[in-house]
Structure formats: structure tokens, C-alpha cells
Scaffold this active site. Structure first.
Site, PDB file in Angstrom:
ATOM      1  N   HIS A 139       0.876  -1.176   0.000  1.00 39.75           N
ATOM      2  CA  HIS A 139       0.000   0.000   0.000  1.00 39.75           C
ATOM      3  C   HIS A 139       0.915   1.229   0.000  1.00 39.75           C
ATOM      4  CE1 HIS A 139      -2.799   2.971   1.768  1.00 39.75           C
ATOM      5  NE2 HIS A 139      -3.791   2.139   1.482  1.00 39.75           N
ATOM      6  N   ASP A 216       3.417  -4.134   8.041  1.00 41.21           N
ATOM      7  CA  ASP A 216       2.192  -3.355   7.870  1.00 41.21           C
ATOM      8  C   ASP A 216       1.039  -4.313   8.149  1.00 41.21           C
ATOM      9  OD1 ASP A 216      -0.127  -2.208   6.960  1.00 41.21           O
ATOM     10  OD2 ASP A 216       0.717  -1.452   5.095  1.00 41.21           O
ATOM     11  N   GLN A 219      -4.171  -4.863   7.237  1.00 41.55           N
ATOM     12  CA  GLN A 219      -5.152  -5.869   6.795  1.00 41.55           C
ATOM     13  C   GLN A 219      -5.091  -7.140   7.632  1.00 41.55           C
ATOM     14  OE1 GLN A 219      -7.564  -5.336   4.683  1.00 41.55           O
ATOM     15  NE2 GLN A 219      -6.827  -3.337   4.037  1.00 41.55           N
ATOM     16  N   LYS A 242     -10.261  -0.528  10.908  1.00 43.56           N
ATOM     17  CA  LYS A 242     -10.469  -1.727  10.080  1.00 43.56           C
ATOM     18  C   LYS A 242     -10.803  -2.941  10.949  1.00 43.56           C
ATOM     19  CE  LYS A 242      -7.155  -0.271   6.552  1.00 43.56           C
ATOM     20  NZ  LYS A 242      -7.909   0.158   5.381  1.00 43.56           N
ATOM     21  N   CYS A 382      -4.729   2.313  -3.669  1.00 40.91           N
ATOM     22  CA  CYS A 382      -3.487   2.898  -3.096  1.00 40.91           C
ATOM     23  C   CYS A 382      -2.323   1.938  -3.270  1.00 40.91           C
ATOM     24  CB  CYS A 382      -3.655   3.252  -1.627  1.00 40.91           C
ATOM     25  SG  CYS A 382      -4.906   4.477  -1.345  1.00 40.91           S
TER      26      CYS A 382
HETATM   27  N1  PMP Z   1      -1.638  -0.544   4.615  1.00 40.78           N
HETATM   28  C1  PMP Z   1      -2.591  -1.325   4.112  1.00 40.78           C
HETATM   29  C2  PMP Z   1      -2.239  -2.709   3.658  1.00 40.78           C
HETATM   30  C3  PMP Z   1      -3.908  -0.856   4.021  1.00 40.78           C
HETATM   31  O1  PMP Z   1      -4.847  -1.638   3.504  1.00 40.78           O
HETATM   32  C4  PMP Z   1      -4.192   0.453   4.469  1.00 40.78           C
HETATM   33  C5  PMP Z   1      -5.600   1.025   4.369  1.00 40.78           C
HETATM   34  N2  PMP Z   1      -6.233   0.827   3.160  1.00 40.78           N
HETATM   35  C6  PMP Z   1      -3.155   1.225   4.990  1.00 40.78           C
HETATM   36  C7  PMP Z   1      -1.898   0.695   5.054  1.00 40.78           C
HETATM   37  C8  PMP Z   1      -3.391   2.625   5.488  1.00 40.78           C
HETATM   38  O2  PMP Z   1      -4.237   2.608   6.611  1.00 40.78           O
HETATM   39  P1  PMP Z   1      -4.840   3.955   7.187  1.00 40.78           P
HETATM   40  O3  PMP Z   1      -5.502   4.642   6.035  1.00 40.78           O
HETATM   41  O4  PMP Z   1      -5.815   3.488   8.219  1.00 40.78           O
HETATM   42  O5  PMP Z   1      -3.713   4.750   7.743  1.00 40.78           O
END
Ligand code: PMP
Length: 425
Positions: A139, A216, A219, A242, A382
Site C-alpha cells: 500500500h 504493515d 489488513q 479496520k 493505493c
Molecule cells: N496498509 C494497508 C495494507 C492498508 O490496507 C491500508 C488502508 N487501506 C493502509 C496501510 C493505510 O491505513 P490507514 O488509512 O488506516 O492509515
């Protein structure tokens, strides 16, 4: 804590090996919403999960019965709020495998947690020529901070590529992670492909070369039982929103000795020990990294979200996800030409399922499904480097959680069939 008798919430999932999804669904008031005249089928939990009644209730309880600023106050409400805030920190520490509460830093999300590490540990430890290894499926939150750091420091970004099946390609890993590697920053579970990465194995290799590992967990933490020590990570970042919790709250786990050695990230109240016109010294962990008034209400509320997940049981949640992901993949595969991105083996993936139709753009898929009350996501998620590697500009993504069942998947597949007729296919 005083309770609000008018609005007491119901218990959620049962502590058994099987989830009763009907009972779980009943815990989520939003699932009673009608969307465009249809029952809401929420298949966008990888973007953000819905909240059970007891989490909604906990937020209102906080404001009704204990709101005050924390840590500095000497009155009863300040004490109540402080105790609840620190109780939540202890809960997070237990939830990720029994780390020390001082190793848990509250901030605004996975994004901020990773930026914190890049701005503090990264600034202090990455030098010209050092290598930072990321995967091709990151991401942007776990890529852009490292990219910017590498630019500032003239460091090098190396990538672990993906296979056509959406796994990490580890065939060249020994030439990618080596003596110049300072950090491996890797997603535990892909938000696009659903792939669960072998973080433990990669961390072991990184350790051999003296490199640190950042996971990270945005998920993975909502869907898998997590033990950060077993994973072998030095840092682990995830987001409350999440995993049944409120928005605007992120969690960073960091090994104590690393956090202690790192400079602060933001400066101001709460994070100091002594301040004079000649000198400023910083507070102990975890306060050193929590400058200013933190997100007290959401931290306190997150305690209820974790309690909910624990009552359901993370192993049960995982088993449910395996079953439902298998069912979803099978159903989607029955639609001619529909292409699922990412691993087909359910044991090696989570329930974020990206797919493309040969002739209908993902945005049109999402818009059509919305007209039938079905919420999915479409776009690059993203993860533009990954999209480029897959040769796609966008995918449609349905993502599952414990409040989804086969009826939700059936509704998705029926609507996809209807969509193809609508587009004359
Ligand atoms: N890493 C991953 C794998 C994600 O799926 C996300 C959220 N889509 C993020 C980072 C970023 O998370 P946040 O927007 O809650 O900071």
C-alpha cells in the site's frame, strides 16, 4: 464504570469454533440500512469495517460519563479517563501477543505509524547507500514514506517482486536482502490480492543481516491472530477502524529498546519531562511519542472493539474467513471471463478479493453493484506499483469480514450476472 441502562448492547459472537453470523449481523446496526431500496450488503471491510453496537455504545458512554483530558488532571473525571485510556493500551499490548504496554504507541492510523518510524528511526539510521526492501504489493502507506526517506538520504529502495499468482517471488531473495539492507518493510496481508506474506521467514533472513523489519498489519490485524514476537518484527503498524474500532486511531508496536533510542516525532505537551529556556528533556515511553492531547475517546472505545473481537475469537474469525473466501472464489470463478487477482489457495490469503471483468470497468462494476445495495471498492487501492506489475489500471474488490455470509456473496454474484445483462453481454 457507570452504565447507560437505556442502551446496553447485546453480546456478539459466541465463544465457539463456529461463528453464528446471524447473531453477529444483528450486532451491527448499520447492516439494517436500506441502500438504494435494497438490503445493505457491505463488502468493503478492507477499506473500513463496520462497528458493533457495543462499540458505538462505548463511545457514547465515554462522552457521557468520563470525558476529560488525561494524565495531567487531579480530579475524578481526569482519573477515570486516564485509567480507561491506559487500560486500552494494555488491551492492545495483550491482543498482539503480550508485549509491554510501553511498546504500544497510539496515533492516527497505519499511515501515521509508518511515517513515525520513517521520520524518527529512519532519519537517525538510514544513510547514503543503505537499502530499504519493500514488496511490490505495498500500500502507498508502506511505500511512499520509505521512498521519500530514500530520496532524502540517497538510500536505495529494493523490491521483492510478485509472481503471476500474486505470491511474493522469493526466488531471488538472497540477492535482495543482504548486508546493505537496513530495513525490510512488508505488508503482512495485501489489501489488493489478499496474499498473506511469510513475514516470519523474511524477518529471520533480515535478522541474519542485522536489518530491522516493519510489518504493515493494516489488513492482517483485523483478520488473523497476531503475535508480533512470533512474527519476528521490530515494528508493527495497524489501524483501529479496520477492526471494529473508531476512525482516526492507529497503533504502532515497536520493540522497547528501539523506541527508547528513537528521537521523538512531534514536540509539545505530554511528551516532555523538563522544559526550561536552556534545555528540553523528553518523557519516558510511550508518552515520548504521544505529543499533545491524544485521541482519548477513540482509544477508550477501541477497548470495546478488541473485547468484541476476542469474544468472537480470532481463530474463529480466521476459519470463517477461509470458508467464505473459498466460497466467494468458487462463485466468482463460475462467471465466465471474470479474473480473480491474487492467490486462489484460501489458506494463503485473506478475504480481500480483487477481480476484473474483461469488458466492464471496475468503476462501472462498483456503481452498478451500489444500485443493488452492494458496497465494494474499485480503483488502484493505493497500490499503484502493484497495479503496474499486474498490468491493470484498476480492479474491483469485494472484501469480507465476520458479519458477512454466503447470502452476501450470493447477492454479489447475482448482481454481477444482472450487470452483464444490463451491459448487453
Ligand atoms: N496498509 C494497508 C495494507 C492498508 O490496507 C491500508 C488502508 N487501506 C493502509 C496501510 C493505510 O491505513 P490507514 O488509512 O488506516 O492509515
Amino acid at each position: 464504570m457507570p452504565t447507560d441502562t437505556k442502551n446496553s448492547s447485546q453480546p456478539a459472537g459466541r465463544p465457539s469454533s463456529e461463528l453464528n453470523v446471524d447473531l453477529i449481523k444483528a450486532d451491527f446496526p448499520i447492516l439494517e440500512e436500506k441502500v438504494n431500496g435494497h438490503r445493505l450488503v457491505y463488502l468493503d471491510s478492507a477499506a473500513s469495517s463496520q462497528k458493533p453496537q457495543e462499540v458505538v455504545h462505548a463511545l457514547s458512554q465515554y462522552y457521557r460519563h468520563m470525558h476529560s483530558n488525561i494524565h495531567r488532571g487531579l480530579h475524578t473525571l481526569a482519573e477515570r479517563a486516564t485509567v480507561a485510556y491506559e487500560k486500552s493500551r494494555q488491551h492492545v499490548a495483550d491482543f498482539i501477543g503480550g508485549v509491554e504496554p510501553e511498546e504500544v504507541i497510539f496515533n492516527s492510523g497505519t499511515t501515521e505509524a509508518i511515517n513515525l518510524v520513517a521520520r524518527t528511526w529512519g532519519e537517525a539510521n538510514i544513510n547514503e547507500g543503505d537499502e530499504i526492501v519493500v514488496t511490490e504489493m505495498e500500500h502507498h502507506a508502506n511505500f511512499v514514506p520509505w521512498f521519500m526517506l530514500a530520496q532524502r538520504k540517497k538510500a536505495v529502495i529494493r523490491k521483492l517482486p510478485i509472481t503471476v499468482c500474486g505470491h511474493l517471488d522469493l526466488s531471488e531473495i538472497d540477492s535482495i536482502i543482504g548486508p546493505r539492507t537496513k530495513l525490510v518493510a512488508i505488508t503482512h496481508m495485501s489489501n489488493v490480492l489478499g496474499t498473506i506474506n511469510p513475514i516470519q521467514e523474511i524477518a529471520a533472513l533480515a535478522k541474519k543481516h542485522g536489518a530491522l523489519v516493519l510489518g504493515d498489519g493494516a489488513q492482517a490485524a483485523p483478520h488473523l491472530p497476531i503475535n508480533v514476537r512470533d512474527l519476528g518484527v521490530d515494528f508493527y503498524a495497524f489501524s483501529a477502524h479496520k477492526m471494529m474500532g473508531p476512525t482516526g486511531l492507529g497503533l504502532l508496536y515497536g520493540r522497547r529498546e528501539l523506541l527508547e533510542a528513537m528521537p521523538p516525532y512531534k514536540f509539545g505537551g505530554e511528551m516532555i519531562s523538563k522544559v526550561s529556556f536552556d534545555e528540553v528533556t523528553f518523557a519516558e515511553l510511550p508518552h515520548k511519542f504521544e505529543a499533545g492531547t491524544p485521541n482519548i475517546a477513540d482509544v477508550v472505545t477501541f477497548d470495546a472493539a478488541l473485547t468484541y473481537l476476542e469474544r468472537v475469537g480470532m481463530n474463529n474469525a480466521r476459519q470463517h474467513e477461509i470458508d467464505l473466501t473459498g466460497y466467494t472464489i468458487e462463485k466468482l470463478n463460475s462467471l465466465n471471463g471474470l479474473e480473480i487477482q491474487g492467490p486462489q489457495e484460501v489458506e494463503q490469503r485473506g478475504g480481500a478479493i480483487s477481480f476484473t471483468d474483461p469488458t466492464i470497468h471496475p468503476h462501472d462494476i462498483s456503481t452498478f453493484l451500489d444500485s443493488r445495495g452492494i458496497a465494494i471498492r474499485a480503483g488502484h487501492h493505493c497500490a499503484q506499483p502493484l497495479m503496474r506489475a499486474m498490468g491493470k489500471v484498476a480492479t474491483a474488490r469485494a472484501s469480507l469480514y465476520i458479519y458477512n455470509d454466503r447470502s452476501d456473496v450470493d447477492a454479489l454474484v447475482e448482481a454481477l450476472v444482472e450487470m452483464r445483462k444490463y451491459f448487453g453481454l
